[in-house]
Design a protein around this motif. Structure first.
Motif, short mmCIF file in Angstrom:
data_model
loop_
_atom_site.label_atom_id
_atom_site.label_comp_id
_atom_site.label_asym_id
_atom_site.label_seq_id
_atom_site.Cartn_x
_atom_site.Cartn_y
_atom_site.Cartn_z
N ASN A 19 0.83 -1.20 0.00
CA ASN A 19 0.00 0.00 0.00
C ASN A 19 0.86 1.26 0.00
OD1 ASN A 19 -2.28 -1.61 0.07
ND2 ASN A 19 -2.68 -1.29 2.26
N TYR A 250 -2.74 3.37 -8.10
CA TYR A 250 -2.70 2.68 -6.81
C TYR A 250 -3.06 1.20 -6.97
CZ TYR A 250 -3.76 1.71 -1.88
OH TYR A 250 -3.79 1.17 -0.61
N PHE A 251 -4.12 0.92 -7.68
CA PHE A 251 -4.53 -0.47 -7.86
C PHE A 251 -3.54 -1.24 -8.73
CE2 PHE A 251 -8.91 1.24 -6.93
CZ PHE A 251 -9.04 0.57 -5.72
N GLU A 256 -4.54 -1.85 -1.82
CA GLU A 256 -5.90 -2.27 -1.48
C GLU A 256 -6.56 -1.21 -0.59
OE1 GLU A 256 -5.76 -6.06 0.42
OE2 GLU A 256 -5.22 -7.15 -1.42
N ARG A 281 -2.39 3.09 2.91
CA ARG A 281 -3.54 3.16 2.02
C ARG A 281 -4.18 4.55 1.97
NH1 ARG A 281 -8.70 2.25 4.20
NH2 ARG A 281 -8.78 2.27 6.46
N GLY A 305 -13.43 3.34 -7.00
CA GLY A 305 -12.79 2.29 -6.22
C GLY A 305 -12.27 2.69 -4.87
#
Length: 553
Positions: A19, A250-251, A256, A281, A305
């Protein structure tokens, strides 16, 4: 108990490292979006004419200091012999100041003397209480209080405030959408109430924004229910592109449950002090001002998301901003709860130390999101963006209700019409600013589109029969966009020319209310005529005025 939140707090060290790396990728992706350029600007001009106000003990030394570089006028709030000074000195008990950089107007009066006034470019206010009480002071006005460091900083800045200056024009206004007022009846005052610079005032049925006082917070666009006021620095589309780029990166990097942390200038030092302690995160995204975020941006972020949205505010922001954002978060969470997305999804922070921030972010939201990320872009019109977001959330929801009740004051909902009271006069149609309430050209019929309703209350305030009640709720699916008939009646035809001109219910109501009126007593049939035939009937000679004829002998 929120099981997902407890699991997140326990943490997986390996995922936390992923993350953290993913956050770095997200920040770089957001920063890679080209900076926003303002389409128009507001200009100021200052020649340095400076007004200093305060008691001799507080203001005299600072007036002397500023006079070395600026043309100064000193207004003392006490009687004190100052001796010879190279600038004008006045004594006064009452002082009033208004305006902005390059355009201040001041009035003052000493006991027993006529009022005096002057125009200034800059103001140094050292009075016991600020002469301009707005939370956000206008450019060129300095009220540093008793802190010597703040006074030195203000004086140093004032000495540089000569010449031409400009700032972005932060807002855009579409008056045709404004729900402020109709026919002298007030509907929506949201932007006026939230503005901490008092830059927005009522102007008949519309509002008026003073661009010189506007501080660029964007709160007016956040609370505006129709989209008449929108924030333009940056545009919603630009902010949306940064959010989408950050979450995609990020993904792709294996992160996550991302949380978007929106912050302004005041929050940057707090974040910098705790940069190594923040959860991996949590993705910080800088804004010109946090008050410019709202329900359309937050719900879109979840559609992209994000597992949550955190807004960081400090004591620098006006209290009404925090209240407005809190209200919008409650509405947004109510919608998500109604669709059974496990939450919470939102967090509003107002902290003053790095330690408070770090502790609060350990409890950052970790809400459930749609299984498939959305691909739409933010629109310039906030209601269009909301339509996209709500449709996406509804399609992927665990539960798909027809509607979800919302708290009173929410800018979404329907209206209920008492058919027994409603005369179908259509006053509500003329008052509605968003085309939610409509008539039908060919029939006495009142129609409604819930998607367009902003719950401003103008229809209810205008209705002469008090037949309309607001119903705050969020409707979903096709029912939200469909046109429904709220009331209808048989048309009434003129008894003279047979032209339809009203409804049966309306004519019956008029007959009941006006039967004793002087203009219609004894002539009730005129109420059953259209306007043209009524005039013709009134202009015709009546028998009682006819002159009788006699046969000549």
């Amino acid at each position: 108990m929120n099981i997902r939140l407890m699991e997140g707090q326990a943490g997986d060290p390996l995922q936390e490292r992923r993350n953290a790396l993913a956050k770095t990728a997200a920040i770089l992706a957001a920063d890679a979006i080209a900076p926003f350029e303002a389409a128009s600007t507001v200009s100021y001009r200052s020649s340095g004419r400076t007004l200093v106000v305060g008691s001799a003990a507080q203001a005299l030394a600072w007036a002397d200091h500023l006079a070395t570089s600026l043309p100064v006028t000193l207004v003392l709030l006490d009687e004190f012999e100052v001796g010879e000074r190279p600038y004008p000195v006045f004594a006064a008990r009452a002082v009033a100041v208004a305006g902005w950089l390059g355009a201040f107007e001041a009035r003052w009066q000493a006991p027993g003397q006529a009022p005096q006034q002057g125009k200034f470019d800059l103001v140094l206010d050292l009075a016991p209480s600020p002469l301009i009480s707005t939370h956000q002071h206008p450019h060129g006005y300095y009220a540093p209080g008793l802190d010597e460091g703040a006074r030195r900083a203000a004086a140093a800045e004032m000495m540089e405030m000569t010449g031409d200056f400009e700032k972005p024009k932060y807002f855009a206004y579409k008056e045709r959408l404004c729900a402020h007022s109709r026919n002298g009846l007030t509907g929506c005052n949201a932007c006026i109430d939230v503005c901490s610079a008092k830059a927005i005032t009522g102007d008949g049925d519309r509002i008026k924004v003073n661009p010189y006082l506007c501080a660029g917070c964007g709160a007016c666009g956040t609370v505006c229910p129709t989209g008449a006021m929108s924030y333009n620095y940056p545009s919603p589309a630009h902010t949306g592109s940064r959010i989408k780029a950050a979450l995609r990166a990020y993904f792709e990097a294996g992160g996550e449950d991302p949380v978007l942390l929106f912050h302004g200038e005041g929050g940057a030092p707090l974040l910098a002090a705790q940069a190594d302690e923040l959860p991996g995160r949590v993705i910080p995204l800088a804004l010109h001002h946090t008050a410019s975020t709202g329900i359309d941006l937050w719900l879109t972020s979840l559609c992209y998301g994000a597992a949550g949205v955190t807004v960081l505010m400090t004591e620098l922001e006006a209290p009404q901003y925090a209240a407005a954002l809190d209200t919008q978060m409650r509405v947004a969470q109510t919608v998500l709860d109604g669709l059974e997305y496990a939450g919470p999804h939102f967090q509003l922070l107002r902290v003053s130390t790095p330690q408070e921030l770090a502790l609060a972010l350990q409890h950052a939201p970790r809400g459930e999101t749609p299984a498939q990320p959305a691909t739409f872009n933010l629109a310039q019109d906030k209601r269009n963006t909301l339509d996209y977001a709500l449709d996406h959330l509804f399609r992927h929801a665990r539960r798909q209700p027809q509607s979800v009740p919302l708290p009173a004051g929410a800018p979404f909902g329907a209206i209920a019409v008492n058919k027994q009271s409603c005369s179908l006069c259509m006053a509500c149609v003329g008052a509605c600013p968003s085309s939610a309430v409509m008539d039908t050209p060919n029939a006495p019929q009142l129609r409604f589109v819930e998607q367009n309703c902003v719950q401003c209350g103008l229809c209810a305030n205008t209705c002469p029969e008090n037949a309309i009640t607001l119903v705050p709720r969020m409707a979903f699916g096709e029912t939200r966009k469909q046109t429904v008939v709220l009331n209808e009646s048989q048309p009434f035809h003129c008894i003279r020319c047979s032209k339809p001109f009203g409804t049966l219910h309306m004519i019956e109501t008029m007959l009941s209310k006006l039967s004793q009126h002087g203009a219609f007593a004894g002539n009730l049939d005129r109420l059953k005529m259209c306007g043209d035939c009524r005039v013709i009937d009134m202009m015709q000679p009546q028998d009682e005025f006819a002159v009788p004829l006699r046969r000549r002998p």
